[in-house]
Design a protein around this motif. Structure first.
Motif, PDB file in Angstrom:
ATOM      1  N   SER A  78       0.850  -1.187   0.000  1.00 59.40           N
ATOM      2  CA  SER A  78       0.000   0.000   0.000  1.00 59.40           C
ATOM      3  C   SER A  78       0.888   1.239   0.000  1.00 59.40           C
ATOM      4  CB  SER A  78      -0.882  -0.023   1.256  1.00 59.40           C
ATOM      5  OG  SER A  78      -1.540   1.209   1.463  1.00 59.40           O
ATOM      6  N   VAL A  79       0.552   2.201  -0.853  1.00 59.63           N
ATOM      7  CA  VAL A  79       1.318   3.454  -0.944  1.00 59.63           C
ATOM      8  C   VAL A  79       0.433   4.578  -0.420  1.00 59.63           C
ATOM      9  CG1 VAL A  79       2.538   5.058  -2.459  1.00 59.63           C
ATOM     10  CG2 VAL A  79       2.557   2.594  -2.968  1.00 59.63           C
ATOM     11  N   VAL A  80       0.889   5.242   0.617  1.00 62.18           N
ATOM     12  CA  VAL A  80       0.100   6.287   1.264  1.00 62.18           C
ATOM     13  C   VAL A  80       0.905   7.588   1.275  1.00 62.18           C
ATOM     14  CG1 VAL A  80      -0.982   7.029   3.430  1.00 62.18           C
ATOM     15  CG2 VAL A  80      -1.104   4.618   2.730  1.00 62.18           C
ATOM     16  N   ALA A  81       0.278   8.661   0.830  1.00 57.25           N
ATOM     17  CA  ALA A  81       0.889   9.991   0.953  1.00 57.25           C
ATOM     18  C   ALA A  81       0.321  10.647   2.204  1.00 57.25           C
ATOM     19  CB  ALA A  81       0.579  10.843  -0.270  1.00 57.25           C
ATOM     20  N   MET A  82       1.193  11.272   2.966  1.00 56.24           N
ATOM     21  CA  MET A  82       0.743  11.996   4.154  1.00 56.24           C
ATOM     22  C   MET A  82       1.134  13.459   4.026  1.00 56.24           C
ATOM     23  SD  MET A  82       1.445   9.335   7.245  1.00 56.24           S
ATOM     24  CE  MET A  82       1.145   7.579   6.983  1.00 56.24           C
ATOM     25  N   THR A  83       0.225  14.307   4.489  1.00 56.61           N
ATOM     26  CA  THR A  83       0.427  15.748   4.409  1.00 56.61           C
ATOM     27  C   THR A  83       0.370  16.304   5.818  1.00 56.61           C
ATOM     28  OG1 THR A  83      -0.764  15.649   2.318  1.00 56.61           O
ATOM     29  CG2 THR A  83      -0.351  17.847   3.258  1.00 56.61           C
ATOM     30  N   TRP A  84       1.422  17.024   6.170  1.00 59.41           N
ATOM     31  CA  TRP A  84       1.595  17.484   7.549  1.00 59.41           C
ATOM     32  C   TRP A  84       1.580  18.999   7.572  1.00 59.41           C
ATOM     33  CZ3 TRP A  84       2.432  13.196  10.803  1.00 59.41           C
ATOM     34  CH2 TRP A  84       2.792  12.013  10.139  1.00 59.41           C
ATOM     35  N   ALA A  85       0.554  19.568   8.178  1.00 59.70           N
ATOM     36  CA  ALA A  85       0.549  21.011   8.388  1.00 59.70           C
ATOM     37  C   ALA A  85       1.595  21.339   9.459  1.00 59.70           C
ATOM     38  CB  ALA A  85      -0.843  21.462   8.834  1.00 59.70           C
ATOM     39  N   PRO A  86       2.028  22.614   9.518  1.00 54.75           N
ATOM     40  CA  PRO A  86       2.981  22.979  10.575  1.00 54.75           C
ATOM     41  C   PRO A  86       2.484  22.533  11.950  1.00 54.75           C
ATOM     42  CG  PRO A  86       2.744  24.778   9.028  1.00 54.75           C
ATOM     43  CD  PRO A  86       1.722  23.746   8.634  1.00 54.75           C
TER      44      PRO A  86
END
Ligand code: FE2
Length: 197
Positions: A78-86
């Motif tokens: 499984s390929v997961v992109a994660m996006t992290w706000a400050p």
């Protein structure tokens, strides 16, 4: 939960990314596979043909975003992109016994590994075993039983994007909440995926 995420995300270079990951997961045992995936991940982050979907650049206000970009029908990963706000980050957590390779696609993340020292029922004693600030083009891996860490975007103003390749879809894990000193309380956690924005 999204059971059919693959059809949701199309992006330039997806076929190339999948081909490279397919090749890497054939490398052999989990040490060989994760080493091949780290190399593949570093190449893909720098590959000008691969552009992650636009929504991956959009943080979500109240939690770091997890978007499953691809699930292999034949190899199971499984390929997961994660996006992290400050300021967004994780508690200490495990990876449900699954190996994982994680790369920083954009921005910078603080990653701290933890060593499990002892267990007492639902409590565990951990010690931070080393941390790093990882920038674009870097990749690391976790192989159980060495699967405990935190990830945090410590930037005051920049988002960070990471790409994670798991042995299999990770829909749950165990998080560990600090209860004093080096002791943490185990908490079962369900991991959800976010839709394309
Ligand atoms: Fe993790």
């Amino acid at each position: 939960m999204n059971d059919a995420p693959d059809s949701t995300f199309t992006f330039p270079g997806k076929d190339k990314l999948v081909a490279v990951v397919d090749e890497a997961v054939r490398a052999g045992d989990e040490h060989a596979v994760t080493a091949a995936l780290r190399n593949a991940m570093c190449r893909m982050i720098r590959d000008h043909d691969v552009h992650l979907p636009h929504c991956v650049h959009e943080p979500i206000a109240d939690h770091y975003a997890r978007r499953e970009l691809y699930r292999s029908p034949t190899r199971g990963y499984s390929v997961v992109a994660m996006t992290w706000a400050p300021g967004q980050g994780t508690p200490v957590h495990d990876h449900a016994g699954l190996w994982c390779v994680e790369g920083v696609w954009d921005g910078e993340l603080e990653i701290v590994q933890y060593e499990l020292l002892e267990r007492d029922g639902d409590r565990c004693r951990f010690r931070a075993a080393g941390g790093m600030h990882a920038g674009p083009g870097s990749a690391g891996s976790l192989i159980p039983p060495h699967e405990f860490h935190t990830i945090r975007n410590t930037s005051p103003d920049a988002i960070a994007i990471s790409l994670h390749i798991y042995k299999a879809p990770m829909d749950h894990c165990t998080a560990f909440q600090p209860v004093g000193g080096e002791w943490y309380q185990r908490v079962a956690k369900t991991l959800c995926t976010d839709e394309a924005a």
